[in-house]
Structure formats: structure tokens, C-alpha cells
Design an enzyme around this catalytic site. Structure first.
Site, mmCIF file in Angstrom:
data_model
loop_
_atom_site.group_PDB
_atom_site.id
_atom_site.type_symbol
_atom_site.label_atom_id
_atom_site.label_comp_id
_atom_site.label_asym_id
_atom_site.label_seq_id
_atom_site.Cartn_x
_atom_site.Cartn_y
_atom_site.Cartn_z
ATOM 1 N N ASP A 134 52.668 35.763 107.682
ATOM 2 C CA ASP A 134 53.609 35.134 106.772
ATOM 3 C C ASP A 134 52.824 34.866 105.489
ATOM 4 O O ASP A 134 51.764 34.246 105.531
ATOM 5 C CB ASP A 134 54.074 33.805 107.394
ATOM 6 C CG ASP A 134 55.425 33.361 106.903
ATOM 7 O OD1 ASP A 134 55.660 33.465 105.697
ATOM 8 O OD2 ASP A 134 56.229 32.904 107.738
ATOM 9 N N ASP A 150 57.525 35.032 102.010
ATOM 10 C CA ASP A 150 58.361 33.850 101.893
ATOM 11 C C ASP A 150 59.172 33.893 100.595
ATOM 12 O O ASP A 150 58.655 34.274 99.537
ATOM 13 C CB ASP A 150 57.425 32.632 101.888
ATOM 14 C CG ASP A 150 58.128 31.325 102.118
ATOM 15 O OD1 ASP A 150 58.660 31.148 103.227
ATOM 16 O OD2 ASP A 150 58.155 30.490 101.200
ATOM 17 N N GLU A 154 61.820 37.595 103.038
ATOM 18 C CA GLU A 154 62.784 36.535 103.339
ATOM 19 C C GLU A 154 63.707 36.418 102.141
ATOM 20 O O GLU A 154 63.278 36.010 101.052
ATOM 21 C CB GLU A 154 62.092 35.190 103.574
ATOM 22 C CG GLU A 154 63.098 34.132 104.014
ATOM 23 C CD GLU A 154 62.715 32.696 103.670
ATOM 24 O OE1 GLU A 154 63.279 31.787 104.289
ATOM 25 O OE2 GLU A 154 61.875 32.476 102.775
ATOM 26 N N HIS A 197 62.724 29.655 112.073
ATOM 27 C CA HIS A 197 62.266 28.267 112.069
ATOM 28 C C HIS A 197 63.005 27.384 111.072
ATOM 29 O O HIS A 197 62.677 26.206 110.949
ATOM 30 C CB HIS A 197 60.765 28.252 111.771
ATOM 31 C CG HIS A 197 60.464 28.801 110.411
ATOM 32 N ND1 HIS A 197 60.696 30.122 110.072
ATOM 33 C CD2 HIS A 197 60.003 28.210 109.293
ATOM 34 C CE1 HIS A 197 60.379 30.306 108.810
ATOM 35 N NE2 HIS A 197 59.950 29.165 108.320
ATOM 36 N N ASP A 198 63.966 27.963 110.341
ATOM 37 C CA ASP A 198 64.752 27.183 109.381
ATOM 38 C C ASP A 198 66.210 27.042 109.829
ATOM 39 O O ASP A 198 67.021 26.484 109.082
ATOM 40 C CB ASP A 198 64.757 27.863 107.997
ATOM 41 C CG ASP A 198 63.376 27.955 107.382
ATOM 42 O OD1 ASP A 198 62.557 27.038 107.598
ATOM 43 O OD2 ASP A 198 63.108 28.960 106.672
HETATM 44 C C1 NOJ Z 1 60.970 29.387 103.426
HETATM 45 C C2 NOJ Z 1 60.373 29.025 104.733
HETATM 46 O O1 NOJ Z 1 60.972 29.791 105.749
HETATM 47 C C3 NOJ Z 1 60.576 27.535 104.918
HETATM 48 O O2 NOJ Z 1 60.229 27.116 106.209
HETATM 49 C C4 NOJ Z 1 59.769 26.825 103.863
HETATM 50 O O3 NOJ Z 1 59.999 25.437 103.952
HETATM 51 C C5 NOJ Z 1 60.149 27.316 102.480
HETATM 52 N N1 NOJ Z 1 60.223 28.743 102.389
HETATM 53 C C6 NOJ Z 1 59.158 26.857 101.460
HETATM 54 O O4 NOJ Z 1 57.993 27.613 101.602
#
Ligand code: NOJ
Length: 535
Positions: free
Chosen positions: A102, A204, A267, A332-333
Site C-alpha cells: 500500500d 492510496d 484506490e 478496511h474503510d
Molecule cells: C484511504 C485509505 O483507505 C484510508 O484508510 C485512509 O484513512 C485514507 N486514504 C487517508 O490515507
């Protein structure tokens, strides 16, 4: 929908996401680490996935649990050492597993030496590496750009008397991607890991990298109402998906292309027509952007056959020539799949993900049907929840420790885990499910085995995408293989009878009836999926 070229590992393969804090603790501090991941690689081999993507483990003050990077080329002591990383990558490669890092290019930690230099004076050579701006004459923030984690995106710096911009926490200042030195520094850090043999990057927030150089105000969002997340009070007109981003993605891709068969995953949360532009444009016969702009639409679409059939049609229709599709059900989000759609539908979702055309990404724990953890207010860790409590921003529930066995800490740690162990772990865990031929884990293993075995499923074409009475169906075929499959998924909440073609059942999500001949009307339970080999 037909595009028969030799496939690469990331096209035929399956990606598995590991959130390293929560996978396996090896040193009794209640937090997962790299040696812990290494000790669990055999689970991934027996599951049958091809690649692991590990969320950030770089040195970090952990304001956003690693997405605030203080050194792009190290390992945080919580997670281990660079030597642990070297051992992990060689153990993974020895087992035939690829390893994807990542990478967080949009922002650093406010403790990164680059930012410490940048904020030290207005004349520091790294001043322009971040987004600094004067206050308005009345002393207020330069414009209406917001932070994803609540409140304005601008924080005042007393020493140098300017604001800096952060798309996320104030501890995560945004880099200035208009600056060529920033770009070169990030590409050098990517090279460090590529030289170590990593097989690709998940980048990211790739669609947020570039912001308007004129710092114009974002447009108001007419649909926002007070009480909703403040980030959405304005539209990200000048802070997201700016046209210049594509040239940067192409530069990143060129860094990877100096090496053999590395993959760039982005992402990107955008509607499909904008998303697929991140594949890039044809350059010397191949697309020059990200090979896998993550397709999150299954997470964002109502769990019903009509919209999902429409989604598959739309996605297949907008993919540029030469682009390879991909599908994601969780990360994870995002709230856990089984909590979003229920345990039965999560089985149908597994069959959908693993029989669609395109690379699937599995989030750790989905293979055992993990649900959202229960986090009491005093257990909250996630800054997104702390900053805007009670409006559903928290991501701790989907980050609870992996459930390995029925012991009190689920085999994750011998210490107190950083987030609580899910209460259903005595039944939902790898050990118990390995012993149950009808478990979710057994279903995942069988689906993956079938996907790997049949070119029609892992690289073939998709046809006849239909929705009828809540049942989604499609066929998978391959020009060079006699195998033809039909998938029927009852995404409704009641039993349905639909017609299916002549053939025999290969697998049902209930894990019964394999080998039975079918053809004509067939009854399917709510949340049941059937994989049928057609005659
Ligand atoms: C996306 C990530 O998936 C998330 O977990 C993170 O908080 C934000 N970007 C900031 O890096």
C-alpha cells in the site's frame, strides 16, 4: 467482452487484503505485525489466493493507523523491521504468493522530515513540497476545501504564518504533486520497494493527488444537510479527479514498467465513466494508466439483482479496449459484507465475486464470514469516528482482529488486542470452519479452486447477464475451452423459481446437490447461488 490475449498473474489471480494491525500478533503487544503475517501465509495458500496486499506498515505516528507515513522506505517498529519484511517477501514468493504494498502518495505524516523542513521557514527548499497558502485578509481559511475527516481542510502554522492543506487529518499534510521534486522523490521510494521485489502497489486515494493550482472554491453541494459529514457540504470540484492526475498515473506506471510484470492498483471512488479513464490511454499498444483502478461499485450498489445486473452491463460497456476488469466487495474503510447484506447473501456475494469476469479482491476475514465488530465508545480508535462521532464514519468495526480459532483471543494475540475480538468468534473462525465442509471458508476454498481450474471463469467471457424475479444470472465461456457455466444468484429475500439451462450443478452456496442434473424450472433459496456446468 471478448479479448483473448495471454493473461498476466494479476489478471488470472485473486488479491487478498491484509490490514496488518489485525492479522496476527507475533510479539504479544496486541497489534499484528509482519512476522505474524509470515506465520499465517499457509492459510492464504490453502485458501488459494495469488497475491497479498498489505495496508501500510511504514514508520508512522499512527494518527491514521499508518496512512500517515513518516518514512516511505522503512518499517514501523510496531510491525517489525526491514529484515522482517525481507523474510516475509521471500516466504511469500517461495509459496508462489505475490506481495503488493500500500503506497500513500497524496500526503505524508506531519512528522515526515520533508514536512518538518517545509514548515521550518517560507524559504526552505521543501516549502513548495506541500500546499501552503496565505489566510484571507480577515484571517480566515484560504478557501472552502474540506477535510475528509471533518472540518476545514486547512490548518494554521504559527511559525510561518500560513495555512497548509490536508485532505484528511491535520497530521496528514497533502504533498504538492505539481512539484517535480515531489514526484521524483515518490518515484524513488517506489523504486526502493520494487528493487526489493514487491509485485505492485495499491495507491492510496489516487484520484485526489492533484488540486487546483488556483485554489478556487469548491462548488456547494445542494444535497448536503447539516448533521451529515461536513466533507460533503461542498462538491470536490477542484480537489478531486483533476485532469492533470492522468499524466501522473502514467508516470507511476512507467516506474513499474521498468520491472517485469508489476501491477499498479488505484484506490479511486468515482462513477464508472470517470473511473475507467484511470486505465489511461493506448500507448505503444497498451494502456498507460493503472492496470486495476479499483471498482468499488458492488459496495455502493443496492444489493438487488436489477441494479447489479445493470452495474455489470454498464461496467463491461465502459471498459476501454484492452482494459481488464476487477471487482471489490469490502476493505478496511467499509462496513463488513456480512453486516451490510446478511450472512446468507454474503454467500451469494462470494459466488458473485469469484465467478465474475475480472480480478477479485478479498478483504481479510470475509472468507470466514466475519461481521462488524462491536466497538463501545471507550474502545473507539479511528480518528474518523473520534472527529465526527455517531454519524457512521467509524471504521473500527471492519478492522477487528482476524479470527483464527475459538480460544479467548481467537489465536490473534496473547495480549490484550488493540480492538476487541468479535463475540461470535467461537463459531466464526478459521479452525472451526476448516473442520466444517459447509462453512463459509469451505465455500470460499471451493469457489477459488473452481475459479483457478476453469479458464472460462478466470479469464473467459461473460454473457447473458440477466435479472429476473430477484435472481441474477450470467454465463461464462471461453473460446478455447468446451466448459460453459451458468451462475444463478437469488439476491431476493424469499425463495424463487426460475428457469435454468440444461446441465448439472457444480456447486451451490449451501454446498449440497453437486452433480445433480438441472434444466427447466429450478427453486433457489434466498441468498442461494448455483454454479451450473452447461451441457
Ligand atoms: C484511504 C485509505 O483507505 C484510508 O484508510 C485512509 O484513512 C485514507 N486514504 C487517508 O490515507
Amino acid at each position: 467482452m471478448s479479448d483473448q490475449q495471454p493473461r498476466l498473474w494479476w489478471q488470472n489471480g485473486i488479491v487478498y487484503q491484509i490490514y496488518p494491525r489485525s492479522f496476527q500478533d507475533s510479539n504479544a503487544d496486541g497489534i499484528g505485525d509482519l512476522p505474524g503475517i509470515e506465520s499465517r501465509l499457509d492459510h492464504l495458500v490453502s485458501l488459494g489466493v495469488d497475491a497479498i496486499w498489505i495496508s501500510p506498515f511504514y514508520p508512522s505516528p499512527m494518527a491514521d493507523f499508518g496512512y500517515d507515513v513518516a518514512d516511505y522506505t522503512g518499517v514501523d517498529p510496531i510491525f517489525g523491521t526491514l529484515a522482517d519484511f525481507d523474510r516475509l517477501i521471500s516466504s511469500a514468493h517461495r509459496r508462489g504468493l505475490k506481495l503488493i504494498l500500500d503506497f500513500v502518495p497524496n500526503h505524508t505524516s506531519n512528522q515526515h522530515p520533508w514536512f518538518l523542513e517545509s514548515r521550518s521557514s517560507r524559504t526552505n527548499p521543501k516549502r513548495d513540497w506541500y500546499l501552503w497558502h496565505d489566510a484571507k485578509p480577515d484571517g480566515s481559511v484560504p478557501n472552502n476545501w474540506m477535510s475528509n475527516f471533518g472540518g476545514p481542510g486547512w490548518t494554521w502554522d504559527d511559525t510561518t504564518q500560513q495555512f497548509y492543506y490536508h485532505s484528511f487529518l491535520k497530521e496528514q499534510p497533502d504533498l504538492n504533486w505539481h512539484n517535480p521534486e515531489v514526484r521524483a522523490a515518490i518515484y524513488a521510494a517506489m523504486g526502493f520497494w520494487l528493487d526489493k521485489g514487491v509485485d505492485g502497489f495499491r495507491m492510496d486515494v489516487l484520484w485526489l493527488l492533484i488540486k487546483d493550482p488556483e485554489f478556487r472554491d469548491n462548488l456547494p453541494n445542494p444535497e448536503w444537510h447539516p448533521g451529515a459529514a461536513s466533507f460533503w457540504s461542498v462538491l470536490p470540484t477542484y480537489t478531486a479527479d483533476q485532469p492533470e492526475t492522468h499524466a501522473i498515473v502514467a508516470e507511476m506506471r512507467a516506474v513499474l514498467d521498468k520491472y517485469d510484470q508489476r501491477v499498479l492498483i488505484g484506490e479511486i471512488y468515482l462513477p464508472l465513466p470517470e473511473l475507467v479513464r484511470y486505465y489511461g490511454v493506448q500507448e505503444n499498444g497498451q494502456l498507460d494508466g493503472a492496470q486495476m483502478p479499483f471498482n468499488f461499485r458492488l459496495i455502493q450498489t443496492d444489493w438487488n439483482a436489477d441494479p447489479i445486473a445493470a452495474l455489470i452491463h454498464e461496467y463491461e460497456g465502459v471498459l476501454p479496449g484492452g482494459a481488464w476488469p476487477n471487482w471489490v466487495l469490502g476493505n478496511h474503510d467499509q462496513s463488513r459484507l456480512a453486516s451490510r447484506i446478511g450472512a446468507d447473501q454474503a454467500r451469494a456475494a462470494a459466488m458473485l465475486l469469484l465467478t465474475l469476469r475480472g480480478t477479485p479482491t478479498i478483504y481479510y476475514g470475509e472468507e470466514i464470514g466475519m461481521t462488524n465488530g462491536r466497538i463501545s465508545p471507550d474502545q473507539v480508535q479511528d480518528p474518523a469516528e473520534k472527529n465526527q462521532p455517531g454519524i457512521g464514519m467509524g471504521r473500527d468495526p471492519e478492522r477487528t482482529p482476524m479470527l483464527w480459532d475459538a480460544t479467548p483471543n481467537a489465536g490473534f494475540t496473547t495480549a490484550t488486542p488493540w480492538l476487541p475480538i468479535n463475540p461470535d468468534h467461537p463459531a466464526t473462525n478459521v479452525a472451526s470452519e476448516s473442520a466444517d465442509p459447509r462453512s463459509m471458508l469451505a465455500l470460499y476454498r471451493r469457489l477459488i479452486e473452481l475459479r483457478r481450474a476453469h479458464p472460462a471463469i478466470h479469464e473467459g467471457e461473460i454473457h447473458d447477464i440477466r435479472s429476473k424475479r430477484g435472481v441474477l444470472s450470467y454465463t461464462r465461456t471461453h473460446p478455447n475451452s468446451p466448459d460453459r457455466f451458468q451462475v444463478l444468484l437469488n439476491l431476493a429475500h424469499d425463495v424463487q423459481t426460475v428457469n435454468c439451462d440444461e446441465g448439472h450443478i457444480v456447486l451451490t452456496t449451501i454446498m449440497d446437490g453437486a452433480g445433480s442434473p438441472v434444466g427447466g424450472p429450478i427453486t433457489i433459496e434466498a441468498g442461494e447461488g448455483l454454479l451450473i456446468a452447461l451441457d
